[in-house]
Design a protein around this motif. Sequence first.
Motif, PDB file in Angstrom:
ATOM      1  N   SER A  57       0.823  -1.208   0.000  1.00 32.35           N
ATOM      2  CA  SER A  57       0.000   0.000   0.000  1.00 32.35           C
ATOM      3  C   SER A  57       0.859   1.260   0.000  1.00 32.35           C
ATOM      4  O   SER A  57       0.348   2.355  -0.247  1.00 32.35           O
ATOM      5  N   ILE A  58       2.141   1.123   0.273  1.00 34.80           N
ATOM      6  CA  ILE A  58       3.030   2.289   0.324  1.00 34.80           C
ATOM      7  C   ILE A  58       3.380   2.711  -1.102  1.00 34.80           C
ATOM      8  O   ILE A  58       3.904   1.926  -1.889  1.00 34.80           O
ATOM      9  N   THR A  59       3.062   3.958  -1.410  1.00 34.49           N
ATOM     10  CA  THR A  59       3.303   4.501  -2.746  1.00 34.49           C
ATOM     11  C   THR A  59       4.078   5.809  -2.635  1.00 34.49           C
ATOM     12  O   THR A  59       4.239   6.355  -1.552  1.00 34.49           O
ATOM     13  N   SER A  60       4.524   6.293  -3.772  1.00 37.87           N
ATOM     14  CA  SER A  60       5.143   7.624  -3.816  1.00 37.87           C
ATOM     15  C   SER A  60       4.619   8.351  -5.048  1.00 37.87           C
ATOM     16  O   SER A  60       4.477   7.754  -6.117  1.00 37.87           O
ATOM     17  N   THR A  61       4.324   9.618  -4.865  1.00 43.76           N
ATOM     18  CA  THR A  61       3.842  10.469  -5.950  1.00 43.76           C
ATOM     19  C   THR A  61       4.676  11.745  -5.952  1.00 43.76           C
ATOM     20  O   THR A  61       4.822  12.390  -4.916  1.00 43.76           O
ATOM     21  N   VAL A  62       5.217  12.073  -7.103  1.00 39.74           N
ATOM     22  CA  VAL A  62       6.034  13.280  -7.239  1.00 39.74           C
ATOM     23  C   VAL A  62       5.246  14.291  -8.062  1.00 39.74           C
ATOM     24  O   VAL A  62       4.706  13.968  -9.109  1.00 39.74           O
ATOM     25  N   THR A  63       5.181  15.511  -7.550  1.00 36.35           N
ATOM     26  CA  THR A  63       4.508  16.608  -8.242  1.00 36.35           C
ATOM     27  C   THR A  63       5.552  17.669  -8.556  1.00 36.35           C
ATOM     28  O   THR A  63       6.287  18.105  -7.668  1.00 36.35           O
ATOM     29  N   ARG A  64       5.606  18.056  -9.815  1.00 35.49           N
ATOM     30  CA  ARG A  64       6.558  19.088 -10.247  1.00 35.49           C
ATOM     31  C   ARG A  64       5.766  20.328 -10.645  1.00 35.49           C
ATOM     32  O   ARG A  64       4.731  20.218 -11.289  1.00 35.49           O
ATOM     33  N   GLY A  65       6.275  21.468 -10.253  1.00 39.07           N
ATOM     34  CA  GLY A  65       5.613  22.715 -10.593  1.00 39.07           C
ATOM     35  C   GLY A  65       6.606  23.845 -10.667  1.00 39.07           C
ATOM     36  O   GLY A  65       7.810  23.645 -10.493  1.00 39.07           O
ATOM     37  N   PRO A  66       6.116  25.052 -10.906  1.00 45.05           N
ATOM     38  CA  PRO A  66       7.019  26.198 -11.060  1.00 45.05           C
ATOM     39  C   PRO A  66       7.783  26.551  -9.781  1.00 45.05           C
ATOM     40  O   PRO A  66       8.820  27.191  -9.835  1.00 45.05           O
TER      41      PRO A  66
END
Length: 125
Positions: A57-66
Motif C-alpha cells: 500500500s506504500i506509494t510515492s507520488t512526485v509533483t513538479r511545478g514552477p
Amino acid sequence: MTVIVTGAQESAAALLRSVAMLERNSGTAVAVTAGKVKRSAQQRISGHPYLPAYPYSITSTVTRGPMGAEAEIGPDKGRRQGPLGNIIEYGTVNNAPIPHLGPALDENADDLIHGIEIAVLQAFR
C-alpha cells in the motif's frame, strides 16, 4: 558618462536555460529519492505476520511545478491495509509503534541533498 553593456541578452538567455535545467534536475533528484524512501519503507515493514498487504500500500507520488518538486510517500488509504499507516507508524494505546516511514526518510535524506547539489552544479557550470 556612457555605459555600454555587451552580452546582456546572451547572459539572460543562459540564466533562463540554467533555471530550467535546475528545475528539471531537482525534480529528478526528488523523484529518485522518493523511490528509495518508498522501497526502504516497504522493506522495513515486510514480513510482518499481521500486515501482509501493508507494504504494497506504500506509494510515492512526485509533483513538479514552477515552485519546485515535492514527493508524497506513504500508504495509499485506498489499498488493502493502507488505512493502517498511522497506527503502524505511531502506534496506539494498545499497539506499539513500528517505525518504518520516518526511518526510511532519515536514511535517504543525504541522498536528496546530494541529488540537489548535483542539480545545482549541472545547471550553473
